[in-house]
Write a protein that holds these residues in place. Structure first.
Motif, short mmCIF file in Angstrom:
data_model
loop_
_atom_site.label_atom_id
_atom_site.label_comp_id
_atom_site.label_asym_id
_atom_site.label_seq_id
_atom_site.Cartn_x
_atom_site.Cartn_y
_atom_site.Cartn_z
N ARG A 1 48.93 86.06 -9.34
CA ARG A 1 49.67 84.81 -9.37
C ARG A 1 48.98 83.85 -10.33
O ARG A 1 47.83 83.46 -10.10
N ILE A 2 49.68 83.49 -11.40
CA ILE A 2 49.13 82.64 -12.46
C ILE A 2 50.16 81.54 -12.75
O ILE A 2 51.37 81.80 -12.82
N GLU A 3 49.70 80.34 -12.94
CA GLU A 3 50.59 79.19 -13.18
C GLU A 3 51.52 79.45 -14.36
O GLU A 3 51.12 79.95 -15.41
N ASN A 4 52.82 79.12 -14.16
CA ASN A 4 53.83 79.12 -15.22
C ASN A 4 54.10 80.49 -15.85
O ASN A 4 54.46 80.57 -17.02
N VAL A 5 53.96 81.56 -15.08
CA VAL A 5 54.33 82.90 -15.57
C VAL A 5 55.64 83.30 -14.90
O VAL A 5 55.68 83.52 -13.69
N PRO A 6 56.75 83.42 -15.66
CA PRO A 6 58.04 83.76 -15.05
C PRO A 6 58.05 85.16 -14.43
O PRO A 6 58.71 85.38 -13.42
N GLY A 7 57.36 86.11 -15.05
CA GLY A 7 57.33 87.46 -14.48
C GLY A 7 56.98 88.51 -15.52
O GLY A 7 57.65 88.61 -16.55
N THR A 8 55.92 89.27 -15.26
CA THR A 8 55.53 90.38 -16.12
C THR A 8 55.28 91.59 -15.24
O THR A 8 54.60 91.50 -14.21
N ILE B 1 49.51 105.68 -20.92
CA ILE B 1 50.90 105.38 -21.28
C ILE B 1 51.31 104.17 -20.45
O ILE B 1 51.12 104.14 -19.24
N GLU B 2 51.89 103.16 -21.10
CA GLU B 2 52.33 101.95 -20.40
C GLU B 2 53.71 101.53 -20.87
O GLU B 2 54.03 101.64 -22.05
N ILE B 3 54.50 101.05 -19.93
CA ILE B 3 55.72 100.32 -20.29
C ILE B 3 55.64 98.95 -19.62
O ILE B 3 55.18 98.84 -18.48
N THR B 4 56.05 97.92 -20.34
CA THR B 4 55.92 96.54 -19.85
C THR B 4 57.19 95.75 -20.13
O THR B 4 57.77 95.85 -21.22
N HIS B 5 57.59 94.97 -19.15
CA HIS B 5 58.63 93.96 -19.38
C HIS B 5 58.01 92.60 -19.14
O HIS B 5 57.40 92.36 -18.08
N THR B 6 58.17 91.69 -20.09
CA THR B 6 57.65 90.34 -19.98
C THR B 6 58.79 89.34 -20.09
O THR B 6 59.47 89.26 -21.11
N ALA B 7 59.02 88.61 -19.02
CA ALA B 7 60.02 87.54 -19.05
C ALA B 7 59.41 86.31 -19.73
O ALA B 7 58.28 85.94 -19.44
N LYS B 8 60.18 85.67 -20.60
CA LYS B 8 59.68 84.49 -21.30
C LYS B 8 60.14 83.19 -20.63
O LYS B 8 59.57 82.13 -20.90
N SER B 9 61.17 83.29 -19.81
CA SER B 9 61.67 82.11 -19.09
C SER B 9 62.57 82.58 -17.96
O SER B 9 62.81 83.78 -17.81
N ARG B 10 63.10 81.63 -17.18
CA ARG B 10 64.04 81.97 -16.12
C ARG B 10 65.45 82.24 -16.66
O ARG B 10 66.33 82.65 -15.92
N GLN B 11 65.66 81.98 -17.93
CA GLN B 11 67.01 82.08 -18.50
C GLN B 11 67.60 83.48 -18.32
O GLN B 11 68.79 83.62 -18.02
N GLY B 12 66.79 84.51 -18.52
CA GLY B 12 67.29 85.88 -18.41
C GLY B 12 67.75 86.22 -17.00
O GLY B 12 68.78 86.87 -16.80
#
Length: 237
Positions: free
Chosen positions: A178-185, A197-208
């Protein structure tokens, strides 16, 4: 389309923005006890629920009983999911629950399933999941991380379950930060002595998340039954 918002925090306000930009009207904003409202007075076509775990089941089932379809992205209440589905069907209503409404995350889910199927016979690789969210998120691990783990378990007969942090060899460890202001990774990692091997999804905002929820609501209007985001994606592509 006339929308009732169940939960009017940051996510609810972002959904309102997106909905209005797509020509919809928000006719009700619920932040307290849903049963104190006469839902028929507002005549919503659909409700979008991003409330809190302890309120979700009452929010959702009250709408079903008032012939209002529901899109829900609230996590942490799924021990009552089957009961909610039954109430939906009894009232000939409509329901979509998703741990994550982001269209990108739902593509990520499909990649996760494909990768899990490819990796299941490679015993030299261990698998783990890491999720990072803002400090206001109440549940851990996230619903999205649990969905990722469950997909891997379905594809890999050697995995029997998941655990938060420490896990046995037949379980998938999920690490929640839990880190301040991270929408979701979210990251799924396969590790061996010779490579990773890694796959990552990084949300940049709540818009998505908000856009996906509104698109799901558009899909649900006029339907009855219980659906998933796979149904929504299939209607788009």
């Amino acid at each position: 389309m006339r929308i009732a918002l169940l939960g009017y925090g940051k996510m609810g306000k972002t959904i309102e923005e997106i909905a209005q930009s797509r020509g919809h009207e928000v006719v009700l904003r619920v932040n307290d006890d849903i049963e104190s409202y006469n839902l028929g007075e507002f005549q919503p076509d659909v409700a979008i629920d991003f409330s809190i775990p302890k309120a979700a089941f009452k929010n959702i089932t009250t709408c079903f009983k008032n012939n209002i379809p529901v899109v829900s992205g609230t996590t942490g209440w799924l021990d009552q999911y089957e009961k909610a589905k039954n109430i939906c069907e009894e009232n000939n209503s409509a329901f979509i629950y998703a741990s994550n409404f982001s269209l990108g995350v739902n593509v990520f889910f499909e990649l996760n399933k494909k990768l899990a199927a490819m990796m299941k016979g490679l015993e030299e690789y261990s698998v783990e999941i890491e999720e990072i969210h803002h400090t206001q998120k109440l549940d851990a691990p996230s619903g999205t991380a649990i969905s990722l783990a469950q997909q891997i378990i379905e594809e890999n007969p050697n995995k029997k379950g998941w655990q938060l942090n420490d896990a046995d060899s037949d379980e998938i460890p999920i690490h929640a930060k839990r880190i301040e202001n991270v929408p979701g990774t979210h990251t799924v990692s396969y590790e061996s002595d010779i490579d990773s091997i890694e796959i990552t999804h990084t949300a940049k905002s709540r818009q998505g998340f908000a856009l996906g929820a509104v698109i799901a609501a558009e899909y649900l209007k006029g339907r009855s039954g219980v659906f998933t985001m796979r149904d929504v994606l299939a209607s788009l592509f």
